[in-house]
Write a protein that holds these residues in place. Structure first.
Motif, PDB file in Angstrom:
ATOM      1  N   GLY A 129       0.824  -1.203   0.000  1.00  0.00           N
ATOM      2  CA  GLY A 129       0.000   0.000   0.000  1.00  0.00           C
ATOM      3  C   GLY A 129       0.856   1.250   0.000  1.00  0.00           C
ATOM      4  N   PHE A 130       0.207   2.384  -0.296  1.00  0.00           N
ATOM      5  CA  PHE A 130       0.954   3.629  -0.388  1.00  0.00           C
ATOM      6  C   PHE A 130       1.515   4.106   0.949  1.00  0.00           C
ATOM      7  CE2 PHE A 130       1.557   8.177  -0.335  1.00  0.00           C
ATOM      8  CZ  PHE A 130       2.372   8.347  -1.435  1.00  0.00           C
ATOM      9  N   PRO A 131       0.773   4.027   2.059  1.00  0.00           N
ATOM     10  CA  PRO A 131       1.350   4.567   3.301  1.00  0.00           C
ATOM     11  C   PRO A 131       2.687   3.932   3.681  1.00  0.00           C
ATOM     12  CG  PRO A 131      -0.996   4.231   3.574  1.00  0.00           C
ATOM     13  CD  PRO A 131      -0.618   3.622   2.252  1.00  0.00           C
ATOM     14  N   ILE A 132       2.797   2.622   3.564  1.00  0.00           N
ATOM     15  CA  ILE A 132       4.048   1.953   3.941  1.00  0.00           C
ATOM     16  C   ILE A 132       5.109   2.155   2.857  1.00  0.00           C
ATOM     17  CG2 ILE A 132       5.122  -0.274   4.424  1.00  0.00           C
ATOM     18  CD1 ILE A 132       2.429  -1.124   5.675  1.00  0.00           C
ATOM     19  N   THR A 164       0.251  12.590   2.738  1.00  0.00           N
ATOM     20  CA  THR A 164       0.072  12.499   1.291  1.00  0.00           C
ATOM     21  C   THR A 164      -1.074  11.549   0.950  1.00  0.00           C
ATOM     22  OG1 THR A 164       2.438  12.884   0.998  1.00  0.00           O
ATOM     23  CG2 THR A 164       1.253  11.993  -0.886  1.00  0.00           C
ATOM     24  N   TYR A 165      -1.130  10.398   1.632  1.00  0.00           N
ATOM     25  CA  TYR A 165      -2.211   9.442   1.402  1.00  0.00           C
ATOM     26  C   TYR A 165      -3.566  10.082   1.714  1.00  0.00           C
ATOM     27  CZ  TYR A 165      -5.163   5.335   1.858  1.00  0.00           C
ATOM     28  OH  TYR A 165      -6.182   4.432   1.721  1.00  0.00           O
ATOM     29  N   PHE A 166      -3.660  10.765   2.837  1.00  0.00           N
ATOM     30  CA  PHE A 166      -4.926  11.393   3.235  1.00  0.00           C
ATOM     31  C   PHE A 166      -5.357  12.459   2.228  1.00  0.00           C
ATOM     32  CE2 PHE A 166      -7.188  14.832   5.396  1.00  0.00           C
ATOM     33  CZ  PHE A 166      -8.310  14.144   5.829  1.00  0.00           C
ATOM     34  N   VAL A 167      -4.419  13.311   1.793  1.00  0.00           N
ATOM     35  CA  VAL A 167      -4.759  14.384   0.851  1.00  0.00           C
ATOM     36  C   VAL A 167      -5.245  13.802  -0.471  1.00  0.00           C
ATOM     37  CG1 VAL A 167      -3.773  16.236  -0.555  1.00  0.00           C
ATOM     38  CG2 VAL A 167      -3.304  16.151   1.887  1.00  0.00           C
ATOM     39  N   PHE A 168      -4.534  12.832  -1.009  1.00  0.00           N
ATOM     40  CA  PHE A 168      -4.920  12.287  -2.311  1.00  0.00           C
ATOM     41  C   PHE A 168      -6.190  11.435  -2.209  1.00  0.00           C
ATOM     42  CE2 PHE A 168      -0.835  13.686  -3.700  1.00  0.00           C
ATOM     43  CZ  PHE A 168      -0.983  13.891  -5.049  1.00  0.00           C
ATOM     44  N   GLY A 179      -3.263  -1.025   1.147  1.00  0.00           N
ATOM     45  CA  GLY A 179      -2.544  -2.210   1.613  1.00  0.00           C
ATOM     46  C   GLY A 179      -3.127  -2.732   2.892  1.00  0.00           C
ATOM     47  N   PRO A 180      -2.298  -3.289   3.771  1.00  0.00           N
ATOM     48  CA  PRO A 180      -2.799  -3.862   5.026  1.00  0.00           C
ATOM     49  C   PRO A 180      -3.410  -2.807   5.963  1.00  0.00           C
ATOM     50  CG  PRO A 180      -0.426  -4.266   4.792  1.00  0.00           C
ATOM     51  CD  PRO A 180      -0.879  -3.505   3.597  1.00  0.00           C
ATOM     52  N   LEU A 181      -3.103  -1.544   5.740  1.00  0.00           N
ATOM     53  CA  LEU A 181      -3.657  -0.485   6.586  1.00  0.00           C
ATOM     54  C   LEU A 181      -5.012   0.019   6.092  1.00  0.00           C
ATOM     55  CD1 LEU A 181      -0.437   1.638   7.202  1.00  0.00           C
ATOM     56  CD2 LEU A 181      -1.459  -0.050   8.705  1.00  0.00           C
TER      57      LEU A 181
END
Length: 185
Positions: A129-132, A164-168, A179-181
């Motif tokens: 996933g993007f966050p990790i 960045t994940y939250f904004v997009f 991903g897993p999150l």
């Protein structure tokens, strides 16, 4: 009376062959190649933005197409302004190496580390996933560029990746793989 060519400093070729003159004219205005590249990139970005599949019921006036439209229009504008400047006689200043020592070789270690970090993030974004993957990207880029704060850098990278994940994902409506999150975020 015979007419002989006197070489590069002499008169033009009387046969009308303009190969050398065209080549010399282009060599003096080599910045036009950058203009063509900027224009082609702008057209590519705008074409991609126009063909982007977007849900009609988006979350407000700013959606996933906004940034590509702004970037594409900016590329076209900068390419056109640069072309006008070059055709009016403007020339780029030769690199003087203001803060760069041009006699030193390239730092290939940094280039290879950054390349590895980017490729690793591209491979890991699907399964993790993007966050990790983003946190690993930001942390690896900071390390490759010389930061050695091993206690602070991972926290900043994780915060920047989550922001960045939250904004997009939430504000712009551009879905990024969680991903897993996915259930936690």
């Amino acid at each position: 009376m015979t007419t002989e060519s006197t070489g590069p400093a002499g008169s033009a070729d009387p046969t009308g062959a303009s190969g050398n003159t065209t080549r010399a004219w282009l060599r003096e205005r080599s910045e036009l190649g950058v203009c063509v590249l900027l224009f082609a990139l702008g057209v590519l970005v705008l074409t991609d933005a126009l063909t982007m599949d977007v849900d009609i019921a988006q979350r407000g006036p700013i959606g996933p197409r906004t940034v590509p439209f702004v970037v594409g229009a900016g590329l076209l504008l900068v390419g056109a302004l640069l072309a006008v400047d070059v055709l009016r006689g403007g020339r780029g200043e030769a690199e003087g190496g203001e803060d760069v020592d041009l006699d030193e070789p390239a730092d290939w270690r940094t280039v290879l580390l950054l390349t590895g970090v980017f490729l690793g993030a591209a491979v890991l974004i699907g399964p993790l996933g993007f966050p990790i993957a983003g946190a690993l990207l930001f942390w690896g880029a900071a390390y490759a560029l010389g930061s050695r704060h091993h206690d602070r850098d991972p926290l900043i990278a994780a915060g920047l990746s989550l922001f960045t994940y939250f904004v997009f994902d939430n504000l712009l409506g551009v879905p990024l793989p969680g991903g897993p999150l996915m259930g936690v975020l």
